[in-house]
Design a protein around this motif. Structure first.
Motif, PDB file in Angstrom:
ATOM      1  N   MET A  16       0.749  -1.322   0.297  1.00 41.22           N
ATOM      2  CA  MET A  16       0.345  -0.019   0.557  1.00 41.22           C
ATOM      3  C   MET A  16       0.866   1.021  -0.154  1.00 41.22           C
ATOM      4  N   ALA A  17       2.190   1.371  -0.152  1.00 43.34           N
ATOM      5  CA  ALA A  17       3.122   2.371   0.154  1.00 43.34           C
ATOM      6  C   ALA A  17       4.281   1.331  -0.332  1.00 43.34           C
ATOM      7  N   ASP A  18       5.762   2.928  -1.137  1.00 39.35           N
ATOM      8  CA  ASP A  18       6.628   2.216  -1.622  1.00 39.35           C
ATOM      9  C   ASP A  18       6.946   2.882  -0.565  1.00 39.35           C
ATOM     10  N   TRP A  19       7.544   1.534  -0.217  1.00 40.04           N
ATOM     11  CA  TRP A  19       8.663   1.228   0.979  1.00 40.04           C
ATOM     12  C   TRP A  19      10.769   2.025   0.469  1.00 40.04           C
ATOM     13  N   GLN A  20      10.467   2.064  -0.215  1.00 40.67           N
ATOM     14  CA  GLN A  20      11.790   2.336  -0.861  1.00 40.67           C
ATOM     15  C   GLN A  20      12.657   3.573  -0.328  1.00 40.67           C
ATOM     16  N   PRO A  21      12.244   4.567   0.235  1.00 42.77           N
ATOM     17  CA  PRO A  21      12.764   5.739   0.072  1.00 42.77           C
ATOM     18  C   PRO A  21      13.488   5.605   1.598  1.00 42.77           C
ATOM     19  N   VAL A  22      12.927   4.268   2.272  1.00 43.43           N
ATOM     20  CA  VAL A  22      14.055   4.245   4.116  1.00 43.43           C
ATOM     21  C   VAL A  22      14.742   2.644   4.141  1.00 43.43           C
ATOM     22  N   SER A  23      14.299   2.342   2.680  1.00 43.85           N
ATOM     23  CA  SER A  23      14.113   0.604   3.216  1.00 43.85           C
ATOM     24  C   SER A  23      15.813   0.196   3.078  1.00 43.85           C
ATOM     25  N   GLU A  24      16.508   0.770   2.254  1.00 43.26           N
ATOM     26  CA  GLU A  24      18.384   1.124   2.658  1.00 43.26           C
ATOM     27  C   GLU A  24      18.359   1.558   3.932  1.00 43.26           C
ATOM     28  N   ARG A  25      18.279   1.634   5.082  1.00 46.36           N
ATOM     29  CA  ARG A  25      18.766   2.579   6.041  1.00 46.36           C
ATOM     30  C   ARG A  25      17.483   1.862   7.079  1.00 46.36           C
ATOM     31  N   VAL A  26      16.627   1.385   6.594  1.00 52.44           N
ATOM     32  CA  VAL A  26      16.506   0.038   7.810  1.00 52.44           C
ATOM     33  C   VAL A  26      15.484  -0.696   7.457  1.00 52.44           C
ATOM     34  N   GLU A  27      15.590  -1.701   8.592  1.00 49.35           N
ATOM     35  CA  GLU A  27      15.065  -3.366   7.881  1.00 49.35           C
ATOM     36  C   GLU A  27      13.424  -3.540   9.062  1.00 49.35           C
ATOM     37  N   VAL A  28      12.980  -3.444   7.633  1.00 45.74           N
ATOM     38  CA  VAL A  28      11.405  -3.890   8.352  1.00 45.74           C
ATOM     39  C   VAL A  28      10.561  -4.867   9.005  1.00 45.74           C
ATOM     40  N   LYS A  29      10.067  -5.757   9.936  1.00 46.65           N
ATOM     41  CA  LYS A  29       9.673  -6.685  10.212  1.00 46.65           C
ATOM     42  C   LYS A  29       8.292  -6.134  10.451  1.00 46.65           C
ATOM     43  N   VAL A  30       7.518  -6.945   9.606  1.00 53.15           N
ATOM     44  CA  VAL A  30       5.931  -6.499   9.420  1.00 53.15           C
ATOM     45  C   VAL A  30       4.882  -7.756  10.135  1.00 53.15           C
ATOM     46  N   PHE A  31       4.334  -7.640  11.311  1.00 55.19           N
ATOM     47  CA  PHE A  31       3.281  -8.961  11.817  1.00 55.19           C
ATOM     48  C   PHE A  31       2.145  -9.005  11.502  1.00 55.19           C
ATOM     49  N   HIS A  32       1.097  -9.686  11.212  1.00 54.36           N
ATOM     50  CA  HIS A  32       0.457  -9.893  10.730  1.00 54.36           C
ATOM     51  C   HIS A  32      -0.854 -10.411  11.990  1.00 54.36           C
ATOM     52  N   ASN A  33      -0.090 -10.828  12.467  1.00 48.61           N
ATOM     53  CA  ASN A  33      -0.934 -11.639  14.138  1.00 48.61           C
ATOM     54  C   ASN A  33      -0.667 -10.407  14.980  1.00 48.61           C
ATOM     55  N   HIS A  34      -1.984 -10.385  15.325  1.00 45.56           N
ATOM     56  CA  HIS A  34      -2.351  -9.400  17.231  1.00 45.56           C
ATOM     57  C   HIS A  34      -1.634 -10.231  18.145  1.00 45.56           C
ATOM     58  N   PHE A  35      -0.597  -9.652  18.757  1.00 48.75           N
ATOM     59  CA  PHE A  35      -0.042 -10.447  19.860  1.00 48.75           C
ATOM     60  C   PHE A  35      -1.102 -10.210  20.928  1.00 48.75           C
ATOM     61  N   GLU A  36      -1.977 -11.106  21.753  1.00 47.00           N
ATOM     62  CA  GLU A  36      -2.560 -11.372  22.673  1.00 47.00           C
ATOM     63  C   GLU A  36      -1.946 -11.059  23.952  1.00 47.00           C
ATOM     64  N   SER A  37      -0.733 -11.099  24.476  1.00 45.68           N
ATOM     65  CA  SER A  37      -0.179 -10.741  25.847  1.00 45.68           C
ATOM     66  C   SER A  37       0.899  -9.886  24.659  1.00 45.68           C
ATOM     67  N   GLU A  38       1.690  -9.100  26.060  1.00 42.86           N
ATOM     68  CA  GLU A  38       2.372  -7.895  25.876  1.00 42.86           C
ATOM     69  C   GLU A  38       3.688  -8.535  26.162  1.00 42.86           C
ATOM     70  N   ASP A  39       4.464  -9.368  26.646  1.00 42.63           N
ATOM     71  CA  ASP A  39       5.436 -10.307  26.970  1.00 42.63           C
ATOM     72  C   ASP A  39       5.247 -10.714  25.210  1.00 42.63           C
TER      73      ASP A  39
END
Length: 320
Positions: A16-39
């Motif tokens: 949904m967006a062009d991540w190229q402007p930051v991809s060389e400086r940032v390692e992006v991890k995308v999480f698809h699940n909702h974390f049920e616990s804070e831990d």
């Protein structure tokens, strides 16, 4: 530098967006699940300097923020997020940024819920699919009925115009609504929330959640509504007292409700709002449209890029 993108339920963040402007400086991890616990959440993102969140899907309260000492930039979609402890973020030196708006999705969903309730679309569709009786319900008309709005801001004003197009009489109330604002929208300004509740055939909530609006609609307020009336909430769940609403729906004090927001999200699998026959419920999808998501995720990339360049944009503060 590491960046976590949380709660990408539809798995669309990277398209949904062009991540190229930051991809060389940032390692992006995308999480698809909702974390049920804070831990679990802390374990997954504790090494991230940047975290991007979608609306209020994952609250960032003081306790959580204190467990993330590496966090430097928190990006939320939209320019307001009541689930982020802005004071705690400021104390820890965390920059909090927002993104541009969310399109017309919530306005449109409000009317989907009103129309679905009025014409009993869920029941009729289920009957049709199951080979049941042909025409088993009698719908409620919109023309000539009264639409009551609690809140006449950006979304409330748009909902009002659509109601007028249906030939409805529209009244509105909010703590700060002026005669001038109501007149400019072609809406009758109610003297109180009680007037809206007592006279509305459909009552729709479009208020910002805050200290003045939390629990604004409780048992006494719901008792004022017509037994033939419908309540629609696409704003925030805690504006309406949950148990009072459940009782009104079960007892028949209220004809039905259209709900997109809840006190707890995701809604537990055994929650009665999932199964009550006079509830048309959706899983907080008012803002979940392609136009909104493109604005949101593009804004996230812009915020990250500006932060990396040393000039953060759209910075939020405790008053927002």
């Amino acid at each position: 530098m590491k960046c976590a993108v949380l709660d990408d339920y539809q798995q669309v963040a990277e398209t949904m967006a062009d991540w190229q402007p930051v991809s060389e400086r940032v390692e992006v991890k995308v999480f698809h699940n909702h974390f049920e616990s804070e831990d679990e959440l802390v374990q997954a993102v504790q090494d991230c300097e940047i975290i991007a969140i979608m609306r209020e899907r994952t609250p960032f309260r003081r306790q959580l923020l204190e467990r993330l000492p590496q966090l430097k930039l928190l990006v939320t979609t939209g320019m307001r997020n009541a689930s982020v402890d802005m004071d705690a973020a400021s104390e820890q030196g965390i920059t909090v940024c927002g993104t541009r708006g969310g399109g017309e999705g919530t306005t449109e969903l409000t009317w989907a819920l009103i129309l679905g309730l009025a014409r009993k679309l869920v029941q009729e569709n289920a009957s049709l699919r199951a080979g049941g009786p042909w025409q088993s319900t009698v719908g409620a008309d919109l023309y000539g009925k009264r639409l009551g709005l609690l809140g006449l801001g950006n979304i409330g004003g748009k909902v009002a115009r659509i109601g007028q197009a249906f030939g409805m009489e529209v009244t509105a109330w909010s703590p700060n609504l002026t005669e001038e604002r109501a007149a400019s929208a072609g809406v009758k300004r109610a003297s109180s929330k009680e007037e809206v509740l007592e006279t509305g055939d459909f009552v729709s909530i479009h208020l910002v959640l805050g200290e003045r609006t939390r629990g604004l609609i409780g048992a006494e307020e719901l008792k004022r509504m017509k037994p033939t009336a419908y309540l629609i909430n696409t704003s925030r769940g805690p504006i309406v007292d949950r148990e009072a609403l459940l009782e009104a729906l079960r007892s028949g004090t209220l004809a039905g409700a259209g709900l997109d927001v809840y006190e707890q999200e995701p809604l537990p699998s055994d929650d009665p709002f999932r199964t009550l026959p006079n509830v048309l419920a959706t899983p907080h999808i008012g803002y979940v449209t392609e136009a909104s998501y493109r604005q949101f995720y593009t804004g996230i990339v812009e915020d990250i890029q500006a932060y990396l360049d040393g000039s953060p944009i759209r910075i939020l503060n405790a008053k927002q």
